[in-house]
Design an enzyme around this catalytic site. Structure first.
Site, mmCIF file in Angstrom:
data_model
loop_
_atom_site.group_PDB
_atom_site.id
_atom_site.type_symbol
_atom_site.label_atom_id
_atom_site.label_comp_id
_atom_site.label_asym_id
_atom_site.label_seq_id
_atom_site.Cartn_x
_atom_site.Cartn_y
_atom_site.Cartn_z
ATOM 1 N N GLY A 1 0.856 -1.188 0.000
ATOM 2 C CA GLY A 1 0.000 0.000 0.000
ATOM 3 C C GLY A 1 0.883 1.225 0.000
ATOM 4 C CB CYS B 1 4.567 2.670 8.306
ATOM 5 S SG CYS B 1 4.080 4.146 7.389
ATOM 6 C CG LEU B 2 6.317 1.219 2.463
ATOM 7 C CD1 LEU B 2 5.823 1.353 1.042
ATOM 8 C CD2 LEU B 2 7.413 0.170 2.572
ATOM 9 C CG HIS C 1 -1.253 1.422 7.203
ATOM 10 N ND1 HIS C 1 -0.432 1.074 8.252
ATOM 11 C CD2 HIS C 1 -0.500 2.231 6.410
ATOM 12 C CE1 HIS C 1 0.743 1.662 8.108
ATOM 13 N NE2 HIS C 1 0.732 2.364 7.002
ATOM 14 C CD GLU C 2 -1.521 2.477 2.503
ATOM 15 O OE1 GLU C 2 -0.824 1.500 2.785
ATOM 16 O OE2 GLU C 2 -1.076 3.647 2.526
ATOM 17 C CG HIS D 1 -0.309 6.921 5.510
ATOM 18 N ND1 HIS D 1 0.735 7.472 6.217
ATOM 19 C CD2 HIS D 1 -0.003 5.615 5.357
ATOM 20 C CE1 HIS D 1 1.644 6.535 6.486
ATOM 21 N NE2 HIS D 1 1.215 5.389 5.974
ATOM 22 C CD GLN E 1 3.014 6.022 3.111
ATOM 23 O OE1 GLN E 1 2.100 5.446 2.511
ATOM 24 N NE2 GLN E 1 3.938 5.370 3.769
HETATM 25 O O1 K2U Z 1 1.394 2.680 3.896
HETATM 26 C C1 K2U Z 1 2.476 2.100 3.986
HETATM 27 O O2 K2U Z 1 3.429 2.543 4.633
HETATM 28 C C2 K2U Z 1 2.644 0.723 3.317
HETATM 29 C C3 K2U Z 1 2.328 -0.281 4.384
HETATM 30 C C4 K2U Z 1 0.941 -0.784 4.186
HETATM 31 C C5 K2U Z 1 0.531 -1.750 5.254
HETATM 32 C C6 K2U Z 1 1.007 -1.664 6.548
HETATM 33 C C7 K2U Z 1 0.576 -2.578 7.502
HETATM 34 C C8 K2U Z 1 -0.307 -3.588 7.158
HETATM 35 C C9 K2U Z 1 -0.770 -3.659 5.864
HETATM 36 C C10 K2U Z 1 -0.350 -2.744 4.919
HETATM 37 C C11 K2U Z 1 3.367 -1.399 4.438
HETATM 38 O O3 K2U Z 1 4.638 -0.916 4.731
HETATM 39 S S1 K2U Z 1 3.555 -2.306 2.987
HETATM 40 C C12 K2U Z 1 4.720 -3.480 3.616
HETATM 41 C C13 K2U Z 1 4.011 -4.723 4.031
HETATM 42 C C14 K2U Z 1 4.150 -5.818 3.224
HETATM 43 C C15 K2U Z 1 3.467 -6.976 3.519
HETATM 44 C C16 K2U Z 1 2.626 -7.044 4.639
HETATM 45 C C17 K2U Z 1 2.491 -5.930 5.458
HETATM 46 C C18 K2U Z 1 3.194 -4.752 5.167
HETATM 47 ZN ZN ZN Z 2 2.217 3.579 6.237
#
Ligand code: K2U
Ligand code: ZN
Length: 172
Positions: free
Chosen positions: A45, A94-95, A136-137, A140, A50
């Protein structure tokens, strides 16, 4: 093209984003760049703030987690219109807060409405990892990070680690 991802703490990650009034070629290009940036991270996501754009735009592809073919989604002005009473706990990352993970409890299913790339209104129920990701998105877009669900001590510890990381990155 790939866009740089902002790292917490950053004021742009705490601001509420502006609704998208009309789709434009610029916004469509931003959505494509966000998908490219997300896949490269890798992530499932990414929200426009971001990458420094204060528009209500998110992209997702949680399909790869289940081994299904990629299923990129672009959502403008996403809104949660209903949420289940049942909850799910997921160890979120979170990225914008690299290498930090913590359990977050959220509704296990949500009904979401959004404006699609096709200019049409869409509505869908998300569950499983898709539900966690879309919440989560959308957080943001409201300037909310997953660490805001943690206690003050854990949140402060993670923020201090990010401040140290940013100092090291600035030194090159
Ligand atoms: O929004 C973001 O920072 C991307 C997030 C999205 C996300 C976070 C927690 C749970 C679900 C989605 C992640 O960093 S994407 C990395 C990731 C990959 C596989 C599973 C969970 C998170
Ligand atoms: Zn995030």
């Amino acid at each position: 093209m790939k866009r740089p991802i902002l790292i917490h703490p950053d004021p742009r990650l705490k601001k509420a984003c502006d609704p998208v009034a009309d789709l434009s070629d610029e916004l469509r290009a931003l959505a494509e760049d966000m998908l490219e940036t997300m896949y490269d991270a890798p992530g499932i996501g990414l929200a426009a703030p971001q990458v420094g754009y204060m528009n209500r735009l998110i992209v997702m592809d949680c399909a790869k987690d289940d081994g299904e073919p990629a299923r990129p989604m672009v959502l403008f002005n996403p809104e949660i219109v209903a949420a289940s009473d049942e909850k799910n706990v997921y160890e979120e990352g979170c990225l914008s807060i690299p290498d930090q993970f913590a359990d977050v409890t959220r509704p296990s299913a949500v009904d979401v409405r959004w404006l699609g790339l096709d200019g049409e209104e869409h509505a869908q129920t998300f569950d499983g990892l898709w539900a966690t990701c879309v919440q989560h998105e959308i957080d943001h877009l409201n300037g909310k990070l997953f660490i805001d669900y943690l206690g003050p001590m854990k949140r402060q510890m993670i923020t201090r680690r990010m401040q140290k990381l940013k100092r090291e990155l600035a030194r090159g």
